[in-house]
Design a protein around this motif. Structure first.
Motif, short mmCIF file in Angstrom:
data_model
loop_
_atom_site.label_atom_id
_atom_site.label_comp_id
_atom_site.label_asym_id
_atom_site.label_seq_id
_atom_site.Cartn_x
_atom_site.Cartn_y
_atom_site.Cartn_z
N GLY A 147 42.40 46.64 40.73
CA GLY A 147 42.94 47.53 39.70
C GLY A 147 44.02 48.45 40.23
N GLU A 148 43.81 48.97 41.45
CA GLU A 148 44.80 49.87 42.03
C GLU A 148 46.08 49.13 42.40
OE1 GLU A 148 42.65 51.57 45.26
OE2 GLU A 148 41.61 53.05 44.00
N ARG A 149 45.91 47.91 42.90
CA ARG A 149 47.09 47.15 43.33
C ARG A 149 47.97 46.73 42.16
NH1 ARG A 149 45.54 42.66 47.77
NH2 ARG A 149 47.68 42.03 47.32
N VAL A 150 47.32 46.36 41.07
CA VAL A 150 48.09 45.79 39.95
C VAL A 150 48.28 46.80 38.82
CG1 VAL A 150 48.23 43.76 38.46
CG2 VAL A 150 46.98 43.62 40.58
N THR A 165 44.83 32.12 34.22
CA THR A 165 46.26 32.46 34.11
C THR A 165 46.89 31.76 32.90
OG1 THR A 165 46.67 30.70 35.71
CG2 THR A 165 46.61 32.96 36.55
N ARG A 166 46.39 30.59 32.56
CA ARG A 166 46.92 29.91 31.37
C ARG A 166 46.58 30.71 30.11
NH1 ARG A 166 44.80 27.00 27.64
NH2 ARG A 166 42.77 26.84 28.67
N PHE A 167 45.37 31.24 30.07
CA PHE A 167 44.94 32.01 28.90
C PHE A 167 45.65 33.37 28.85
CE2 PHE A 167 41.56 34.71 26.80
CZ PHE A 167 41.67 34.13 25.55
N GLY A 173 40.82 37.85 41.27
CA GLY A 173 42.11 37.42 41.81
C GLY A 173 42.99 36.84 40.72
N ALA A 174 42.40 36.06 39.86
CA ALA A 174 43.17 35.49 38.75
C ALA A 174 43.62 36.58 37.79
CB ALA A 174 42.30 34.47 38.01
N ALA A 175 42.76 37.58 37.59
CA ALA A 175 43.12 38.68 36.68
C ALA A 175 44.40 39.36 37.16
CB ALA A 175 41.98 39.69 36.60
N ALA A 176 44.51 39.49 38.47
CA ALA A 176 45.69 40.16 39.02
C ALA A 176 46.97 39.35 38.76
CB ALA A 176 45.50 40.37 40.52
N THR A 180 42.94 45.51 30.99
CA THR A 180 41.63 46.12 31.25
C THR A 180 40.67 45.11 31.84
OG1 THR A 180 41.91 47.54 29.33
CG2 THR A 180 39.69 47.33 30.16
N VAL A 181 39.96 45.55 32.86
CA VAL A 181 38.89 44.74 33.43
C VAL A 181 37.59 45.54 33.34
CG1 VAL A 181 37.97 43.67 35.52
CG2 VAL A 181 40.41 43.52 35.03
N VAL A 182 36.57 44.91 32.83
CA VAL A 182 35.25 45.56 32.78
C VAL A 182 34.30 44.70 33.61
CG1 VAL A 182 33.42 46.46 31.31
CG2 VAL A 182 35.76 46.33 30.45
#
Lengths: 332, 226
Positions: free
Chosen positions: A167-170, A73-75, A110-113, A120-122
């Motif tokens: 991905g769908e949630r966020v 999240t900091r990044f 979880g952090a990505a969200a 984008t998430v791969v």
């Protein structure tokens, strides 16, 4: 300052989870050379296996969720590449590999969200997710129903489910790259390790064909998926196929034909010699593993160019460990 | 320790690729078909079947196509016809209907067999392959069984030619006849699944008509000279 949809002045921030592995460090090095990419950060429990010029690497245990979330999240990345997937018996036993993958997936996705800039998430998946139940398609494509039949396949299924749901949630685009067995001289792979043994068992009754992918081609697919912000699943497989017996002939290994019950003993012996055979590799031995990789070329314009047989040739071309009888004399 | 570094460095200087890789060794194709196995078994197949083949020119030079053939119990018409057509044309024909159990299924896969599943047929057609499906097996060599419209659907959806193939063979005799017909016209009037149902029926009718025009193969013909 980063925005939700735009590009920052210094390029997009890319996070590579699992940067310590061969595939992760290779992917990160490719991102470093991409003109649209700005800062690159990586997290893994191990340091990278190659020199990275500008990536910032954090060594974090996959179970340390709080720290992973803090750093991610900091990044605040725009692009996340999730390669923190432990293949059973590659670097850890099946139970540990499954636990690590689950922990890392929960923490990283979880952090990505929580990252406002994330676009984008791969995620790294595998063609083991299709399963090899009797009567299942010989060469499944991305639309084939998922029916994993191995522990690794089920782990990948859970990973994809988690990624898709996040991905769908966020509202992120989530690309799921389903890789064939990644094999290469440096890559810790139970299949590659088994095939490099001096004598290798194979199923005399089926000797089923399988396909592979080399790490360099897999890494290019990750970069292309991130660049295109692709959403959906793609198979990443080398063209062609090869059977275990044919692979052993190319590597000049001693093929040991087995019929059935003696596989149990063969697995124990192989384990003792440092090449455990997890259930997804047993599936390859008995039922093969192929997949249709046409969509990758159509969607992203990239595709592995070297055939499965050439991947096998490169696997065997790497020199084995050389044991020195008398190191002092050797220096003299 | 130093010695190890020296020796390992020397080893690392070797080319990453063996300059003489055994590339002449056979490998299977993407579906598991093994030309080396085909080459080994082709003479045995020719010993088993003496095939008169006609109409190979009706096959497309490139791109996918669906062949529909009649089948007779214990005659293995799809295998026989696929091997014969592959041998006498530039195209490889894959036949649907192999089992997925070793060792029989594995052997048939080496010979070009794929599973009789709509998604399997669809994938093969999408890759530009010629795929042969069989009508339901019949006791009489003069009857054509029903054609599974689910296996015809991929060709309809991809607008690929559907070509009837008639085969006359005997479970015991050698002499066999295979005739590749002309592509059946897609009417294109249906928007839904009735199009493949009607096309499957049309294929059955075409093969029946072709069979009626073909002569018998005779009975037991294993004597020298046949």
């Amino acid at each position: 300052m980063a925005t939700r949809t735009g590009t920052t002045e210094g390029g997009k921030r890319v996070l590579v989870a699992g940067i310590g592995g061969e595939l992760g460090s290779l992917t990160a090095s490719l991102f470093e050379n991409e003109p649209w990419v700005g800062p690159v950060m990586g997290i893994d429990v191990d340091p990278p296996r190659r020199r990275l010029r500008r990536a910032e690497v954090h060594l974090i245990d996959p179970t340390d969720r709080d720290r992973i979330v803090d750093e991610v999240t900091r990044f605040n990345p725009h692009v996340m590449i999730h390669l923190a997937v432990w293949e059973p018996d590659a670097r850890a036993g099946t139970a540990v590999a499954t636990r690590f993958t689950h922990s890392a997936t929960t923490a990283i996705l979880g952090a990505a969200a929580e990252c406002p800039a994330m676009e984008t998430v791969v995620v790294r998946s595998g063609i083991e997710i299709y399963g090899r139940r009797s009567g299942s398609p010989t060469r499944p494509d991305e639309s084939t129903r998922l029916d994993p039949t191995s522990e690794y396949g089920r782990t990948l299924f859970d990973l994809e489910q988690t990624a898709t749901s996040v991905g769908e949630r966020v509202g992120l685009s989530v690309a799921r790259l389903r890789l064939a067995s990644v094999v290469g001289p440096h890559v810790p792979s139970p299949l590659g390790r088994l095939l490099r043994q001096p004598a290798v068992p194979f199923s005399a009754l089926s000797d089923s064909p399988f396909t592979l992918v080399e790490d360099a081609h897999a890494a290019r697919a990750f970069v292309a998926a991130a660049r295109a912000q692709y959403a959906g699943a793609l198979n990443v497989v080398s063209p062609g196929a090869i059977t275990v017996y044919q692979a052993l002939r190319r590597g000049r290994r001693l093929p040991l034909p087995l019929l059935g019950p003696e596989w149990f003993i063969a697995r124990q012996i192989s384990h003792l010699f440092g090449a455990p055979i997890p259930d997804h590799v047993m599936e390859v031995m008995h039922r093969g593993r192929l997949a249709n990789g046409q969509r990758l070329q159509q969607e992203l314009g990239v595709a592995p160019t070297i055939s499965a047989a050439e991947v096998i040739d490169r696997l065997y071309a790497w020199p084995s460990v050389i044991h020195l009888k008398n190191p002092i004399q050797a220096v003299a | 320790m130093v010695a190890s570094v020296v020796r390992i460095s020397a080893a690392a200087e070797r080319p990453a690729i063996d300059p003489h890789p055994p590339r002449q060794l056979p490998v299977v194709d993407e579906w598991g078909r093994d030309q080396a196995t085909v080459n080994v078994l082709a003479p045995i197949a020719r010993l088993r079947w003496n095939v008169d083949l006609a109409g190979v020119g009706n096959l497309p030079a490139a791109g996918g196509a669906l062949l529909v053939i009649n089948d007779r119990q214990w005659s293995w018409n799809p295998l026989m016809a696929a091997m014969a057509i592959s041998h006498h044309s530039e195209r490889t024909v894959r036949f649907a209907g192999r089992s997925d159990r070793a060792p029989g299924g594995a052997l048939l896969r080496r010979l070009g067999g794929i599973l009789a599943r709509a998604d399997e047929v669809d994938t093969a057609l999408g890759e530009g392959e010629i795929v042969m499906i069989a009508a339901a097996s019949e006791r009489s060599p003069r009857n054509v069984g029903t054609v599974d419209h689910r296996l015809v659907a991929p060709a309809v959806l991809r607008s690929l030619p559907v070509i009837p193939v008639a085969a006359v063979s005997s479970p015991f005799g050698r002499r066999s006849r295979v005739k590749v017909g002309t592509p059946i016209a897609h009417r294109g009037q249906r928007r839904g699944p009735l199009s493949e149902v009607e096309l499957a029926d049309a294929a059955q009718t075409h093969i029946q008509q072709m069979l009626e025009q073909m002569g018998s193969t005779g009975g037991f013909d294993w004597l020298i000279g046949n």
